[in-house]
Scaffold this motif. Structure first.
Motif, mmCIF file in Angstrom:
data_model
loop_
_atom_site.group_PDB
_atom_site.id
_atom_site.type_symbol
_atom_site.label_atom_id
_atom_site.label_comp_id
_atom_site.label_asym_id
_atom_site.label_seq_id
_atom_site.Cartn_x
_atom_site.Cartn_y
_atom_site.Cartn_z
ATOM 1 N N PRO A 50 0.672 -1.226 0.114
ATOM 2 C CA PRO A 50 0.010 -0.104 0.114
ATOM 3 C C PRO A 50 0.799 1.352 0.105
ATOM 4 C CG PRO A 50 -0.773 -1.640 1.525
ATOM 5 C CD PRO A 50 0.470 -1.978 1.198
ATOM 6 N N ASP A 51 1.930 1.306 0.981
ATOM 7 C CA ASP A 51 2.734 2.534 0.845
ATOM 8 C C ASP A 51 3.476 2.777 -0.575
ATOM 9 O OD1 ASP A 51 2.264 2.709 3.459
ATOM 10 O OD2 ASP A 51 4.142 2.059 4.175
ATOM 11 N N THR A 53 2.131 1.983 -3.263
ATOM 12 C CA THR A 53 1.081 2.260 -4.248
ATOM 13 C C THR A 53 0.506 3.702 -4.128
ATOM 14 O OG1 THR A 53 0.241 -0.109 -4.342
ATOM 15 C CG2 THR A 53 -1.351 1.589 -4.892
ATOM 16 N N LEU A 54 0.575 3.976 -2.817
ATOM 17 C CA LEU A 54 0.332 5.624 -2.462
ATOM 18 C C LEU A 54 1.307 6.345 -3.093
ATOM 19 C CD1 LEU A 54 -1.342 4.999 0.940
ATOM 20 C CD2 LEU A 54 -2.523 5.584 -1.203
ATOM 21 N N THR A 66 -4.362 3.336 5.400
ATOM 22 C CA THR A 66 -3.844 1.898 4.829
ATOM 23 C C THR A 66 -2.926 1.260 5.869
ATOM 24 O OG1 THR A 66 -1.972 3.105 3.753
ATOM 25 C CG2 THR A 66 -3.709 2.692 2.352
ATOM 26 N N SER A 67 -2.232 2.070 6.713
ATOM 27 C CA SER A 67 -1.617 1.341 7.749
ATOM 28 C C SER A 67 -2.431 0.742 8.719
ATOM 29 C CB SER A 67 -0.455 2.453 8.491
ATOM 30 O OG SER A 67 0.373 2.900 7.504
ATOM 31 N N ALA A 70 -3.244 -2.552 7.550
ATOM 32 C CA ALA A 70 -1.987 -3.189 7.248
ATOM 33 C C ALA A 70 -1.350 -3.863 8.614
ATOM 34 C CB ALA A 70 -0.889 -2.360 6.488
ATOM 35 N N LEU A 166 -10.105 2.257 2.471
ATOM 36 C CA LEU A 166 -8.829 2.151 2.214
ATOM 37 C C LEU A 166 -8.147 1.252 3.607
ATOM 38 C CD1 LEU A 166 -7.415 5.685 1.483
ATOM 39 C CD2 LEU A 166 -7.515 3.549 -0.159
ATOM 40 N N ALA A 170 -6.867 -2.383 2.666
ATOM 41 C CA ALA A 170 -5.422 -2.953 3.357
ATOM 42 C C ALA A 170 -5.482 -3.996 4.356
ATOM 43 C CB ALA A 170 -4.764 -1.630 4.009
#
Length: 635
Positions: A50-51, A53-54, A66-67, A70, A166, A170
């Motif tokens: 995710p990181d 991707t962002l 997202t974190s 995750a 989001l 994630a």
């Protein structure tokens, strides 16, 4: 102090006593947990995708959301995959629900003081629910860190659904990452749990015989034995065996292949349990310890399950119904409690099962949170301590009161002594983490891709070190948390570091003060309840032993056998039930005693009564284990 007998369920008279707070043991390093790399690598992968991707989309300001999903990859790595699948979804849903409450409050409430109160209440709910469900590491900490941060993120109501989406996306990816190892080692978690039980049993045998492993793994004789060390090893073995049985109970056995795979592990686990019986094992205790250790290494290596020798004291197929293998101490708690192992293949009559009627799921959690529960004072500590820490942070002019809330929430453990240790560890770790963050500022300012790489490295380092000591893990957690803040909005480094240091000191000091003032007198009451349950379990087991031979794990009849064989099978199931319930009560009493011993201000504990109950309980447990081994030894 002279022990005064009292009626069960009544308060033990005695003066209030004060316990000194330890210092040296607070910073001492321990051995890392054997599977630390599993949550570490899972979290790194779940965060990296995710990181990156962002980063490609130019939207690193969304990394908090997202974190949130995750970070769920850190949970449930000790559970079999069927139970892990259910548990992780509950964790993800809990994380998204907490984030939803926080973001909605941030979009509607303008008062920082009110937001502190709301964040503190959510932190208290996280603490008591995670403790009641026995979810395991990292417990409430990750949930509280994400939710408390989200309470103070600028937010509009229209943005909340997308941000929750989001987090949910994630979280779904984190679920896939945590389930992926099942494709390679589908039996991994239960093999590790069985290996731990074998290693604990080997340690008990070496401690009891005065033998200790040298650097090559071979045993060497040592002079004498330490009674305290033997008792500690016996408690550790009972706990490891109980935890392993609970893990196996969660393994589905709906097909003959799955049932056979689980039966292989049950044979080894039953042999590890035989170490509690003080019986003469083939080759002697030292040889048995070497054998157990070798089996454990083979289980961990991924090689085929070793064929345990039935002549070591166990029947080919352990039988009977195992009930309440660890009373009030389930592996995985609420989220994994519905026993997957109840679904057995028709051709697997020898597999053990938890007893029917044992409460699980929501009912079990509600029972642990009923009025009088020792978890409720801990929840009160968290709520009061977090509110006061956040308000104090605001009073001294810090712009991030949620850091004080998170710090206060993180230090609350099962008792005052553990909370004191966590406060010292948190303060020391954060200070060193701030020093590390300051040293890395030139590198951090080179670009966002470097920040992502550092955040992932800190996540890996935190999981690698936090099981050795919390302060060591906090050295990595602190800069990672600061980087997470930097992704959303840039703040002057001096302000960021100064605010974090002030909030750490305020949160630890205020939180610890509330921990001392809000006492947990119910911790000692839990001992009385545990003693009563142990006395009942020990009495039932003693009656079975007094009834004489005729029960045994190898006496399960097949189709078409006589009514006498059926009677023997019933006796075997009853003996298994009594043995496991007694072992679980012993584990519960030891845990209750250790928790109560760490409260600094309370009535004197019935230490003599606890010692006598444990000695008698372990003596009876040893008799049951020996009784259940007789048929195999005779064969």
């Amino acid at each position: 102090m002279r022990h005064v007998p009292h009626a069960p369920g009544t308060a033990v008279p005695g003066p209030v006593r004060f316990r000194p707070l330890p210092v040296r043991s607070t910073v001492r390093l321990r051995r890392p947990v054997d599977i630390w790399h599993k949550p570490a690598l899972s979290a790194v992968v779940a965060l990296a995708v995710p990181d990156l991707t962002l980063f490609a989309l130019g939207r690193l300001d969304l990394v908090l959301y997202t974190s949130a999903g995750a970070m769920c990859a850190l949970y449930a790595h000790g559970l079999p995959y069927a139970a892990r699948a259910r548990t992780l979804w509950w964790v993800v849903l809990g994380m998204v629900a907490s984030l939803g409450v926080a973001l909605t409050a941030a979009s509607l409430v303008a008062s920082a003081a009110v937001l502190v109160v709301l964040a503190s209440l959510v932190a208290a709910v996280h603490k008591v629910v995670c403790d009641a469900t026995r979810i395991g590491p990292p417990g409430n900490l990750i949930l509280t860190f994400i939710a408390a941060s989200a309470f103070f993120v600028p937010q509009r109501p229209a943005e909340v659904p997308a941000h929750l989406g989001l987090a949910l996306g994630a979280g779904a990816f984190a679920w896939l990452v945590c389930m992926a190892p099942a494709l390679v080692r589908p039996q991994g978690p239960e093999r590790i749990a069985t290996a731990r039980a074998l290693e604990a049993a080997a340690g008990l045998l070496r401690t009891g015989t005065g033998a200790a492993p040298d650097r090559t793994g071979a045993t060497r004789a040592v002079r004498g034995t330490d009674p305290a060390g033997v008792a500690q090893a016996r408690h550790a073995t009972a706990a490891a065996v109980n935890a392993a049985w609970h893990t196996l109970f969660l393994v589905p056995a709906g097909t003959p292949e799955k049932a056979a795979a689980r039966a292989e592990l049950e044979r080894l686990l039953a042999q590890a349990e035989s170490a509690l019986g003080d019986a003469d094992l083939p080759g002697g205790a030292e040889a048995a310890a070497e054998r157990f250790g070798g089996w454990a290494r083979e289980l961990r290596s991924g090689r085929p399950v070793p064929a345990g020798s039935p002549s070591a004291g166990l029947a080919e197929e352990p039988a009977g119904v195992a009930a309440e293998a660890a009373i009030d101490r389930p592996v995985g708690g609420l989220l994994a409690a519905p026993g997957a192992g109840d679904r057995l293949a028709p051709s697997s009559p020898g597999l053990r099962r938890p007893a029917p009627g044992r409460p699980h799921g929501v009912r079990a959690v509600l029972a642990r949170l009923a009025p009088g529960s020792p978890l409720l004072p801990i929840g009160a500590r968290v709520a009061v301590g977090c509110v006061l820490a956040g308000w104090t942070s605001m009073a001294v002019g810090v712009g991030h009161p949620y850091w004080a809330v998170v710090t206060a929430a993180s230090i609350y453990q099962a008792n005052t002594t553990l909370s004191w240790q966590r406060a010292v560890q948190r303060t020391l770790g954060n200070l060193l983490g701030l020093v590390l963050f300051t040293a890395l500022l030139p590198l951090i300012h080179t670009g966002q891709l470097t920040m992502i790489a550092l955040a992932l490295a800190f996540q890996l380092g935190a999981e690698a070190t936090i099981t050795r000591n919390y302060w060591l893990g906090s050295v990595c957690v602190t800069p990672m948390a600061l980087l997470l803040t930097e992704f959303g909005r840039h703040l002057p480094a001096s302000t960021l570091i100064a605010d974090r240091w002030i909030d750490t000191v305020v949160g630890a000091a205020v939180g610890l003060a509330c921990c001392v003032l809000v006492t947990n007198r119910r911790a000692a009451d839990r001992i009385d309840s545990a003693l009563e349950r142990l006395a009942a379990a020990e009495a039932a087991a003693s009656r079975l032993l007094a009834a004489g031979p005729g029960t045994g794990a190898g006496a399960v009849p097949g189709p078409g056998t006589s009514w006498a064989s059926e009677l023997v099978a019933d006796q075997a199931r009853e003996a298994d039930w009594a043995r496991d319930r007694l072992a679980g009560c012993l584990v519960e009493l030891r845990e209750a005693a250790e928790v109560a011993a760490g409260e600094w201000w309370q009535r004197a504990l019935p230490e003599e009564r606890i010692a006598r109950a444990e000695q008698q309980g372990h003596r009876t447990l040893a008799g049951l284990v020996r009784r259940l081994s007789v048929p195999a030894l005779a064969a």
